[in-house]
Design an enzyme around this catalytic site. Sequence first.
Site, PDB file in Angstrom:
ATOM      1  N   MET A   1      -0.628   5.580   6.991  1.00  0.00           N
ATOM      2  CA  MET A   1       0.528   4.678   6.859  1.00  0.00           C
ATOM      3  C   MET A   1       1.443   5.110   5.715  1.00  0.00           C
ATOM      4  O   MET A   1       1.195   6.120   5.061  1.00  0.00           O
ATOM      5  CB  MET A   1       0.041   3.249   6.634  1.00  0.00           C
ATOM      6  CG  MET A   1      -0.406   2.549   7.892  1.00  0.00           C
ATOM      7  SD  MET A   1      -0.778   0.829   7.536  1.00  0.00           S
ATOM      8  CE  MET A   1      -0.881   0.157   9.195  1.00  0.00           C
ATOM      9  N   GLY A   2       2.477   4.316   5.470  1.00  0.00           N
ATOM     10  CA  GLY A   2       3.386   4.600   4.358  1.00  0.00           C
ATOM     11  C   GLY A   2       4.844   4.423   4.709  1.00  0.00           C
ATOM     12  O   GLY A   2       5.720   4.605   3.883  1.00  0.00           O
TER      13      GLY A   2
ATOM     14  N   ILE B   1       0.845  -1.205   0.000  1.00  0.00           N
ATOM     15  CA  ILE B   1       0.000   0.000   0.000  1.00  0.00           C
ATOM     16  C   ILE B   1       0.873   1.245   0.000  1.00  0.00           C
ATOM     17  O   ILE B   1       0.432   2.317  -0.384  1.00  0.00           O
ATOM     18  CB  ILE B   1      -0.965   0.039   1.204  1.00  0.00           C
ATOM     19  CG1 ILE B   1      -0.216   0.101   2.532  1.00  0.00           C
ATOM     20  CG2 ILE B   1      -1.940  -1.119   1.175  1.00  0.00           C
ATOM     21  CD1 ILE B   1      -1.089   0.550   3.706  1.00  0.00           C
ATOM     22  N   ASP B   2       2.149   1.104   0.427  1.00  0.00           N
ATOM     23  CA  ASP B   2       3.019   2.280   0.561  1.00  0.00           C
ATOM     24  C   ASP B   2       3.491   2.828  -0.792  1.00  0.00           C
ATOM     25  O   ASP B   2       3.938   3.971  -0.871  1.00  0.00           O
ATOM     26  CB  ASP B   2       4.269   1.941   1.396  1.00  0.00           C
ATOM     27  CG  ASP B   2       3.926   1.366   2.758  1.00  0.00           C
ATOM     28  OD1 ASP B   2       2.795   1.578   3.219  1.00  0.00           O
ATOM     29  OD2 ASP B   2       4.796   0.704   3.354  1.00  0.00           O
TER      30      ASP B   2
ATOM     31  N   GLU C   1       2.689   8.576   8.790  1.00  0.00           N
ATOM     32  CA  GLU C   1       3.242   8.052  10.050  1.00  0.00           C
ATOM     33  C   GLU C   1       4.749   8.283  10.153  1.00  0.00           C
ATOM     34  O   GLU C   1       5.304   8.344  11.245  1.00  0.00           O
ATOM     35  CB  GLU C   1       2.942   6.552  10.170  1.00  0.00           C
ATOM     36  CG  GLU C   1       3.585   5.718   9.058  1.00  0.00           C
ATOM     37  CD  GLU C   1       3.308   4.225   9.143  1.00  0.00           C
ATOM     38  OE1 GLU C   1       2.617   3.780  10.071  1.00  0.00           O
ATOM     39  OE2 GLU C   1       3.793   3.496   8.247  1.00  0.00           O
TER      40      GLU C   1
HETATM   41  O1  F6P Z   1       4.285  -1.654   4.562  1.00  0.00           O
HETATM   42  C1  F6P Z   1       2.912  -1.639   4.787  1.00  0.00           C
HETATM   43  C2  F6P Z   1       2.604  -1.132   6.152  1.00  0.00           C
HETATM   44  O2  F6P Z   1       1.199  -1.126   6.320  1.00  0.00           O
HETATM   45  C3  F6P Z   1       3.215   0.230   6.490  1.00  0.00           C
HETATM   46  O3  F6P Z   1       2.501   1.298   5.897  1.00  0.00           O
HETATM   47  C4  F6P Z   1       3.176   0.203   7.990  1.00  0.00           C
HETATM   48  O4  F6P Z   1       4.158   1.036   8.549  1.00  0.00           O
HETATM   49  C5  F6P Z   1       3.461  -1.240   8.301  1.00  0.00           C
HETATM   50  O5  F6P Z   1       3.130  -1.982   7.154  1.00  0.00           O
HETATM   51  C6  F6P Z   1       2.713  -1.787   9.474  1.00  0.00           C
HETATM   52  O6  F6P Z   1       3.106  -3.106   9.665  1.00  0.00           O
HETATM   53  P1  F6P Z   1       2.444  -4.065  10.763  1.00  0.00           P
HETATM   54  O7  F6P Z   1       1.124  -4.521  10.211  1.00  0.00           O
HETATM   55  O8  F6P Z   1       3.410  -5.170  10.878  1.00  0.00           O
HETATM   56  O9  F6P Z   1       2.272  -3.268  12.017  1.00  0.00           O
END
Ligand code: F6P
Length: 360
Positions: free
Chosen positions: A182-183, A139-140, A235
């Site tokens: 997120m990102g 998604i990033d 984030e």
């Molecule tokens: O890489 C995708 C992502 O959703 C990021 O945007 C986010 O920082 C991370 O994964 C969160 O990961 P988790 O689900 O392991 O907390």
Amino acid sequence: MKRIAILTGGGDAPGLNAVIRAAVKTAIQVYDCEVLGIRDGYDGFVNPGGIFPLDHTAVRGILPRGGTILGTANRGNPFARKVIRDGVEVIEDISGAIMESIRQLNLDALIVVGGDGTLHIAHEMAELGVPVIGVPKTIDNDLGGTDYTFGFDTALVTATEALDKLHTTAEAHHRVMVLELMGRDAGFIALHAGMAGGADVILIPEIPFHARSIIEKINSRIERGTTFSIIAAAEGARPVDGQQQIARPGDSVYVPRLGGIGQVVADLVSQGCGVETRVTVLGHLQRGGSPSAFDRVLASRFGAGAVHAAADRKFDCMVALRGEAVCTVPLAEALAKPKRVDLNGDLVRSARDLGISLGD
Ligand code: F6P
């Protein structure tokens, strides 16, 4: 091409099932090739019941479904796995067992659907001789080598809808509403969603922000009689004189988990502008739900493209979108440099033209 396998690794993203469906249909219909599904990322090669056949029936009805019918693991690096032995945490390398399982399966190709972490592992395996084809997912949208990853568009739709909804409360209560998105270290979700959702301030990791700039922007709106404002904060955003907010520290195996910048921004706005401010952390809602039409099409093209690449023996490559075309790029090239928002690009310029503050 007689037998291929497919696995999904890393965090889930809308469109994973569309990739699996397209790969299975293409392999069977075009190449009369058997497809195996590997459960929960690379772990499936060594876990009991981790390898199973995928046919037309297995993929029927999964196109609009979020998640992945294969399961996934974002803590599943076979080269560095954390396990508890005799009450002590140790890091072990189980890649040998996985390589042996792959060798015994006599695969013509292994399709690996994942983000940077999963594809780095795929590249390491390719260097050890595994016939790997990657499919870029996140998604990033922060993977090099491709214009877009699938999952990004759906996350944007969700984030934009959230900003639309936050507008109503912001306006009704004369508040500043901060949405944390997120990102990781890339600001694509915040920048695109912020523009689509009419944010007044967009904070991205690529542009460290000055508290003063944000306060000035909100105050100038108040002076003009607009008593509400919307802030989209990635984030990974950070102040010029500070660090990213870490929700959970990383270590030699895991990257840190980001989170908390929304509250930091809200506090400085409420103190600096004297307005009521609220924070929403959108979190994993961005990864969930049915893929958008764009992601369904892109994921389907990637799934079919990966099988064609396997037939052409283009190993240690990943499928990618370049302009209008799906092509292949070497994994080494795609992974060499993560993609970041182009600060001199049209998108950033347009945001500034619209009067959006980027905090600098
Ligand atoms: O890489 C995708 C992502 O959703 C990021 O945007 C986010 O920082 C991370 O994964 C969160 O990961 P988790 O689900 O392991 O907390």
